[in-house]
Write a protein that holds these residues in place. Structure first.
Motif, PDB file in Angstrom:
ATOM      1  N   PHE A   1       8.966   9.013   4.020  1.00 20.05           N
ATOM      2  CA  PHE A   1       9.795   9.755   2.826  1.00 20.05           C
ATOM      3  C   PHE A   1      11.084  10.218   2.082  1.00 20.05           C
ATOM      4  CE2 PHE A   1       9.318  10.982  -1.409  1.00 20.05           C
ATOM      5  CZ  PHE A   1       7.797  10.375  -2.268  1.00 20.05           C
ATOM      6  N   ASP A   2      11.662  11.167   2.776  1.00 20.90           N
ATOM      7  CA  ASP A   2      12.824  10.979   3.018  1.00 20.90           C
ATOM      8  C   ASP A   2      13.639   9.475   2.685  1.00 20.90           C
ATOM      9  OD1 ASP A   2      12.226  14.148   2.175  1.00 20.90           O
ATOM     10  OD2 ASP A   2      12.952  14.748   4.031  1.00 20.90           O
ATOM     11  N   TYR A   3      13.661   9.513   4.458  1.00 17.72           N
ATOM     12  CA  TYR A   3      14.501   8.221   4.998  1.00 17.72           C
ATOM     13  C   TYR A   3      14.173   7.472   3.519  1.00 17.72           C
ATOM     14  CZ  TYR A   3      15.891   4.540   6.816  1.00 17.72           C
ATOM     15  OH  TYR A   3      16.821   2.913   7.362  1.00 17.72           O
ATOM     16  N   LEU A   4      12.912   6.692   2.906  1.00 18.41           N
ATOM     17  CA  LEU A   4      13.326   6.389   2.207  1.00 18.41           C
ATOM     18  C   LEU A   4      13.223   5.952   0.547  1.00 18.41           C
ATOM     19  CD1 LEU A   4       9.041   5.326   3.106  1.00 18.41           C
ATOM     20  CD2 LEU A   4      10.551   3.294   3.485  1.00 18.41           C
ATOM     21  N   ARG A   5      13.541   7.354   0.668  1.00 19.86           N
ATOM     22  CA  ARG A   5      14.237   7.479  -0.917  1.00 19.86           C
ATOM     23  C   ARG A   5      15.317   7.378  -0.540  1.00 19.86           C
ATOM     24  NH1 ARG A   5      11.727  13.837  -2.239  1.00 19.86           N
ATOM     25  NH2 ARG A   5      12.577  14.730  -1.192  1.00 19.86           N
ATOM     26  N   ALA A   6      16.084   8.283   0.476  1.00 18.02           N
ATOM     27  CA  ALA A   6      17.272   7.580   0.620  1.00 18.02           C
ATOM     28  C   ALA A   6      17.821   6.106   0.828  1.00 18.02           C
ATOM     29  CB  ALA A   6      17.801   8.549   1.749  1.00 18.02           C
ATOM     30  N   ASN A   7      17.220   5.905   1.153  1.00 19.75           N
ATOM     31  CA  ASN A   7      17.571   3.995   1.269  1.00 19.75           C
ATOM     32  C   ASN A   7      16.628   2.644  -0.041  1.00 19.75           C
ATOM     33  OD1 ASN A   7      19.027   3.906   3.801  1.00 19.75           O
ATOM     34  ND2 ASN A   7      17.522   5.734   4.044  1.00 19.75           N
ATOM     35  N   ALA A   8      16.547   3.814  -1.448  1.00 21.25           N
ATOM     36  CA  ALA A   8      15.830   3.438  -2.664  1.00 21.25           C
ATOM     37  C   ALA A   8      17.183   3.260  -3.429  1.00 21.25           C
ATOM     38  CB  ALA A   8      14.033   3.519  -2.643  1.00 21.25           C
ATOM     39  N   LEU A   9      17.222   2.682  -4.365  1.00 19.50           N
ATOM     40  CA  LEU A   9      17.444   2.561  -5.953  1.00 19.50           C
ATOM     41  C   LEU A   9      17.345   3.337  -6.299  1.00 19.50           C
ATOM     42  CD1 LEU A   9      16.580  -0.909  -6.883  1.00 19.50           C
ATOM     43  CD2 LEU A   9      18.779  -0.734  -5.407  1.00 19.50           C
ATOM     44  N   ARG A  10      18.444   4.013  -6.657  1.00 24.11           N
ATOM     45  CA  ARG A  10      18.101   5.344  -8.195  1.00 24.11           C
ATOM     46  C   ARG A  10      17.293   5.002  -8.957  1.00 24.11           C
ATOM     47  NH1 ARG A  10      23.903   4.783  -8.856  1.00 24.11           N
ATOM     48  NH2 ARG A  10      23.535   4.049 -10.605  1.00 24.11           N
ATOM     49  N   PRO A  11      16.911   6.391  -9.153  1.00 23.39           N
ATOM     50  CA  PRO A  11      15.747   6.146 -10.277  1.00 23.39           C
ATOM     51  C   PRO A  11      16.220   5.056 -11.736  1.00 23.39           C
ATOM     52  CG  PRO A  11      15.239   8.014  -9.594  1.00 23.39           C
ATOM     53  CD  PRO A  11      17.194   7.601  -9.245  1.00 23.39           C
ATOM     54  N   ASP A  12      17.112   5.755 -11.986  1.00 25.02           N
ATOM     55  CA  ASP A  12      17.595   4.449 -13.520  1.00 25.02           C
ATOM     56  C   ASP A  12      18.338   2.931 -12.629  1.00 25.02           C
ATOM     57  OD1 ASP A  12      19.571   5.563 -11.775  1.00 25.02           O
ATOM     58  OD2 ASP A  12      21.139   4.462 -13.817  1.00 25.02           O
ATOM     59  N   GLU A  13      18.504   2.604 -11.362  1.00 27.34           N
ATOM     60  CA  GLU A  13      18.643   1.517 -11.353  1.00 27.34           C
ATOM     61  C   GLU A  13      17.384   0.777 -11.123  1.00 27.34           C
ATOM     62  OE1 GLU A  13      22.351   2.373  -8.204  1.00 27.34           O
ATOM     63  OE2 GLU A  13      20.320   2.557  -7.320  1.00 27.34           O
ATOM     64  N   SER A  14      16.292   1.779 -10.460  1.00 27.26           N
ATOM     65  CA  SER A  14      14.935   1.027 -10.335  1.00 27.26           C
ATOM     66  C   SER A  14      14.105   0.971 -11.995  1.00 27.26           C
ATOM     67  CB  SER A  14      14.073   1.816 -10.408  1.00 27.26           C
ATOM     68  OG  SER A  14      15.256   2.405  -8.392  1.00 27.26           O
ATOM     69  N   VAL A  15      14.705   1.377 -13.055  1.00 29.94           N
ATOM     70  CA  VAL A  15      13.723   0.589 -14.118  1.00 29.94           C
ATOM     71  C   VAL A  15      15.063  -0.055 -14.187  1.00 29.94           C
ATOM     72  CG1 VAL A  15      13.852   1.705 -16.900  1.00 29.94           C
ATOM     73  CG2 VAL A  15      12.987   3.374 -14.623  1.00 29.94           C
ATOM     74  N   SER A  16      15.681  -0.305 -14.609  1.00 35.86           N
ATOM     75  CA  SER A  16      17.023  -1.590 -14.881  1.00 35.86           C
ATOM     76  C   SER A  16      15.850  -2.967 -13.729  1.00 35.86           C
ATOM     77  CB  SER A  16      18.465  -1.078 -13.944  1.00 35.86           C
ATOM     78  OG  SER A  16      18.804  -0.594 -14.908  1.00 35.86           O
ATOM     79  N   MET A  17      15.804  -2.366 -13.097  1.00 34.46           N
ATOM     80  CA  MET A  17      14.934  -3.629 -11.834  1.00 34.46           C
ATOM     81  C   MET A  17      13.687  -3.848 -13.015  1.00 34.46           C
ATOM     82  SD  MET A  17      14.035  -4.757  -8.107  1.00 34.46           S
ATOM     83  CE  MET A  17      15.369  -4.265  -7.451  1.00 34.46           C
ATOM     84  N   PHE A  18      12.564  -3.157 -13.657  1.00 34.29           N
ATOM     85  CA  PHE A  18      11.591  -3.139 -13.789  1.00 34.29           C
ATOM     86  C   PHE A  18      11.517  -4.178 -14.801  1.00 34.29           C
ATOM     87  CE2 PHE A  18      10.054   1.303 -12.494  1.00 34.29           C
ATOM     88  CZ  PHE A  18       9.884   0.677 -10.942  1.00 34.29           C
ATOM     89  N   VAL A  19      12.710  -3.920 -16.109  1.00 35.27           N
ATOM     90  CA  VAL A  19      13.315  -4.422 -17.181  1.00 35.27           C
ATOM     91  C   VAL A  19      13.473  -5.904 -16.469  1.00 35.27           C
ATOM     92  CG1 VAL A  19      14.759  -4.166 -19.342  1.00 35.27           C
ATOM     93  CG2 VAL A  19      13.977  -2.453 -18.370  1.00 35.27           C
ATOM     94  N   LYS A  20      14.216  -5.846 -15.618  1.00 33.73           N
ATOM     95  CA  LYS A  20      14.804  -7.675 -15.324  1.00 33.73           C
ATOM     96  C   LYS A  20      14.075  -8.317 -15.054  1.00 33.73           C
ATOM     97  CE  LYS A  20      18.325  -9.456 -11.601  1.00 33.73           C
ATOM     98  NZ  LYS A  20      16.626 -10.670 -11.380  1.00 33.73           N
ATOM     99  N   LEU A  21      12.516  -7.939 -14.201  1.00 37.05           N
ATOM    100  CA  LEU A  21      11.631  -8.913 -13.705  1.00 37.05           C
ATOM    101  C   LEU A  21      10.418  -8.565 -14.939  1.00 37.05           C
ATOM    102  CD1 LEU A  21      10.739  -7.478 -10.038  1.00 37.05           C
ATOM    103  CD2 LEU A  21      12.141  -9.197 -10.820  1.00 37.05           C
ATOM    104  N   THR A  22      10.641  -7.985 -16.182  1.00 37.01           N
ATOM    105  CA  THR A  22      10.117  -8.137 -16.935  1.00 37.01           C
ATOM    106  C   THR A  22      10.387  -9.047 -18.001  1.00 37.01           C
ATOM    107  OG1 THR A  22       8.988  -5.877 -17.307  1.00 37.01           O
ATOM    108  CG2 THR A  22       8.987  -7.278 -19.117  1.00 37.01           C
TER     109      THR A  22
END
Length: 282
Positions: free
Chosen positions: A258-279
């Protein structure tokens, strides 16, 4: 020993572990206990693993065998009575295939990686219904509706006065698979954007660009308890209901993943931007 949320499922599991510890400390075998209680050894084993409930009378008899101090015995008898209470989810016992919901209700922290679908705690009702229909074509509409009701009931953990701390890493595939159609998926993405604003929820997206990663063996959820660390476990879901993992090395391995996954994932704010973009694309 008790969790602050007091799930009877967790109480039963905690009680069973303590009864096993006391039996082993007293150097008494399962068969000896079974003989004294005039029951099968398999019943004692199921009690110790939390798979079945136990009456306060049986607990009292077991504690007598182990020579437990009366004051501590009273504490354990109280837990035994609490373990026999009914959680709301037990009304849906005919559609629940494991103890997961009851154990989730008592957790303080959840760490989850999802590779295919939005986790149940964050699903909209329409998304949940479409997903269950697709995943379980063998069940009827009544059972689907019951499963949806359980899923919606679980979500109160995120909004109650003492909310659970949820951190989820979502594979990008979760966001791009249009479960239920475009309108349902649009509302689901909007809900993720909303949930990400809650102080007890952290959402991250693991993008396709991350390539191969440590979570490719499949989705998993870690349930963590502040007051009883020995109860922590990982739930690896599958079509048969799922697998509970609780050994120290298993917990450490999944914690590392899990630590590896969250370190390699988009930051929370970048993730929200992806939610908005795909919406907007739907």
């Amino acid at each position: 020993m008790a969790s602050r949320r007091g799930s009877p499922t967790l109480r039963r599991r905690q009680l069973g572990m303590e009864l096993r510890r006391l039996r082993e400390a007293a150097r008494v075998t399962i068969d000896q206990v079974a003989d004294r209680l005039e029951c099968s050894g398999s019943k004692i084993s199921r009690i110790e693993t939390g798979q079945t409930g136990v009456t306060p009378r049986d607990v009292r008899d077991m504690l007598d065998i182990y020579g437990v101090d009366p004051e501590y015995a009273d504490q354990l008898l109280k837990i035994a009575r609490e373990a026999r209470q009914k959680g709301w989810w037990q009304l849906y016992g005919d559609v629940l295939t494991s103890a997961y919901v009851g154990l989730e209700a008592a957790a303080d922290h959840i760490r989850s990686y999802e590779a295919l679908v939005v986790p149940g705690l964050l699903q909209t009702e329409e998304y949940a219904q479409a997903m269950i229909h697709a995943a379980r074509p063998d069940i009827g509409a009544t059972d689907v509706e019951k499963r949806v009701r359980v899923r919606m009931g679980r979500q109160s953990l995120l909004t109650q006065d003492d909310p659970i701390d949820l951190w989820v890493v979502l594979d990008e595939a979760v966001l791009r698979r249009p479960i239920g159609g475009r309108a349902v998926m649009r509302r689901q993405l909007e809900h993720l954007s909303l949930a990400a604003t809650w102080p007890n929820v952290t959402l991250q997206v693991l993008p396709f660009s991350a390539g191969a990663h440590a979570g490719m063996d499949g989705a998993f959820t870690m349930l963590l308890y502040d007051e009883s660390a020995g109860q922590n476990f990982v739930f690896a879901s599958n079509a048969a209901g799922g697998l509970f993992l609780e050994k120290d090395d298993e917990l450490q391995r999944y914690g590392f993943i899990f630590d590896y996954l969250r370190a390699n994932a988009l930051r929370p704010d970048e993730s929200v931007s992806m939610f908005v973009k795909l919406t907007k694309e739907l």
